[in-house]
Design a protein around this motif. Structure first.
Motif, PDB file in Angstrom:
ATOM      1  N   ALA A   1     -12.111   9.892   4.645  1.00  0.00           N
ATOM      2  CA  ALA A   1     -12.483   9.436   3.297  1.00  0.00           C
ATOM      3  C   ALA A   1     -11.243   9.239   2.445  1.00  0.00           C
ATOM      4  N   LEU A   2     -10.284  10.146   2.569  1.00  0.00           N
ATOM      5  CA  LEU A   2      -9.045  10.041   1.805  1.00  0.00           C
ATOM      6  C   LEU A   2      -8.257   8.795   2.216  1.00  0.00           C
ATOM      7  N   VAL A   3      -8.207   8.519   3.502  1.00  0.00           N
ATOM      8  CA  VAL A   3      -7.495   7.330   3.992  1.00  0.00           C
ATOM      9  C   VAL A   3      -8.162   6.067   3.456  1.00  0.00           C
ATOM     10  N   ARG A   4      -9.503   6.020   3.471  1.00  0.00           N
ATOM     11  CA  ARG A   4     -10.209   4.847   2.927  1.00  0.00           C
ATOM     12  C   ARG A   4      -9.900   4.683   1.442  1.00  0.00           C
ATOM     13  N   ARG A   5      -9.929   5.783   0.703  1.00  0.00           N
ATOM     14  CA  ARG A   5      -9.645   5.731  -0.734  1.00  0.00           C
ATOM     15  C   ARG A   5      -8.218   5.269  -0.987  1.00  0.00           C
ATOM     16  N   LEU A   6      -7.269   5.779  -0.211  1.00  0.00           N
ATOM     17  CA  LEU A   6      -5.872   5.364  -0.365  1.00  0.00           C
ATOM     18  C   LEU A   6      -5.697   3.882  -0.041  1.00  0.00           C
ATOM     19  N   ASP A   7      -6.422   3.393   0.964  1.00  0.00           N
ATOM     20  CA  ASP A   7      -6.364   1.967   1.294  1.00  0.00           C
ATOM     21  C   ASP A   7      -6.860   1.118   0.132  1.00  0.00           C
ATOM     22  N   ARG A   8      -7.974   1.530  -0.492  1.00  0.00           N
ATOM     23  CA  ARG A   8      -8.500   0.787  -1.653  1.00  0.00           C
ATOM     24  C   ARG A   8      -7.495   0.806  -2.799  1.00  0.00           C
TER      25      ARG A   8
ATOM     26  N   ILE B   1      -3.232  -1.787  -6.129  1.00  0.00           N
ATOM     27  CA  ILE B   1      -1.838  -1.819  -6.588  1.00  0.00           C
ATOM     28  C   ILE B   1      -1.176  -3.136  -6.188  1.00  0.00           C
ATOM     29  N   GLU B   2      -1.456  -3.606  -4.982  1.00  0.00           N
ATOM     30  CA  GLU B   2      -0.886  -4.882  -4.536  1.00  0.00           C
ATOM     31  C   GLU B   2      -1.384  -6.034  -5.406  1.00  0.00           C
ATOM     32  N   ARG B   3      -2.688  -6.018  -5.765  1.00  0.00           N
ATOM     33  CA  ARG B   3      -3.216  -7.061  -6.656  1.00  0.00           C
ATOM     34  C   ARG B   3      -2.554  -6.974  -8.022  1.00  0.00           C
ATOM     35  N   PHE B   4      -2.374  -5.759  -8.519  1.00  0.00           N
ATOM     36  CA  PHE B   4      -1.729  -5.555  -9.811  1.00  0.00           C
ATOM     37  C   PHE B   4      -0.296  -6.092  -9.782  1.00  0.00           C
TER      38      PHE B   4
END
Length: 144
Positions: free
Chosen positions: A52-59, A64-67
């Motif tokens: 779950a943490l890995v999925r959240r970090l990916d999101r 951040i990349e879009r920003f």
């Protein structure tokens, strides 16, 4: 329920530990091996939390990349505008300076109002550019 027989090989030290544990707990070695295998094959809470943490970090990373992309677009648009403005606006004569400053103030007020309207609508340059690029790609693909 019928059980399936499986022949496995153990390291002698591991087998001795298994046999001693089975003897001390008075349970068949099969039960211990089944429990150990079930525990190994079933994801535990730590694994589920990590996933779950890995999925959240990916999101978060994608956000951040879009920003960063949006900030790059904003900076580039501002730089292009400043370059255009500096090269296109002639110097103002001294006797026209007050009128030019009043006109500049009026233009700035209009700019701020327009910006506020666009932000209230949720319309941004990045979204506009994204739509234009997608529309151009669709036009190009349709014309092939």
């Amino acid at each position: 329920m019928a059980k399936i027989r499986l022949n496995v090989y153990f390291d002698p030290d591991l087998f001795d530990q298994l046999e001693a544990t089975a003897t001390s707990r008075r349970v068949p070695m099969t039960h211990i091996v089944e429990a150990a295998l079930a525990s190994f094959l079933t994801p535990d809470e730590a694994d589920q939390r990590e996933a779950a943490l890995v999925r959240r970090l990916d999101r978060m990373m994608r956000a951040i990349e879009r920003f960063e992309r949006d900030q790059e677009i904003t900076g580039e648009a501002l730089a292009l505008f400043i370059r255009f403005w500096l090269s296109a606006i002639p110097p103002v004569q001294d006797d026209l300076r007050e009128a030019a400053m009043a006109q500049g103030k009026e233009r700035y007020t209009g700019f701020v109002e327009n910006l506020a309207r666009r932000l209230a609508k949720g319309s941004t340059l990045a979204k506009e550019l994204s739509r234009n690029v997608k529309g151009d790609a669709a036009d190009t693909a349709g014309g092939i």
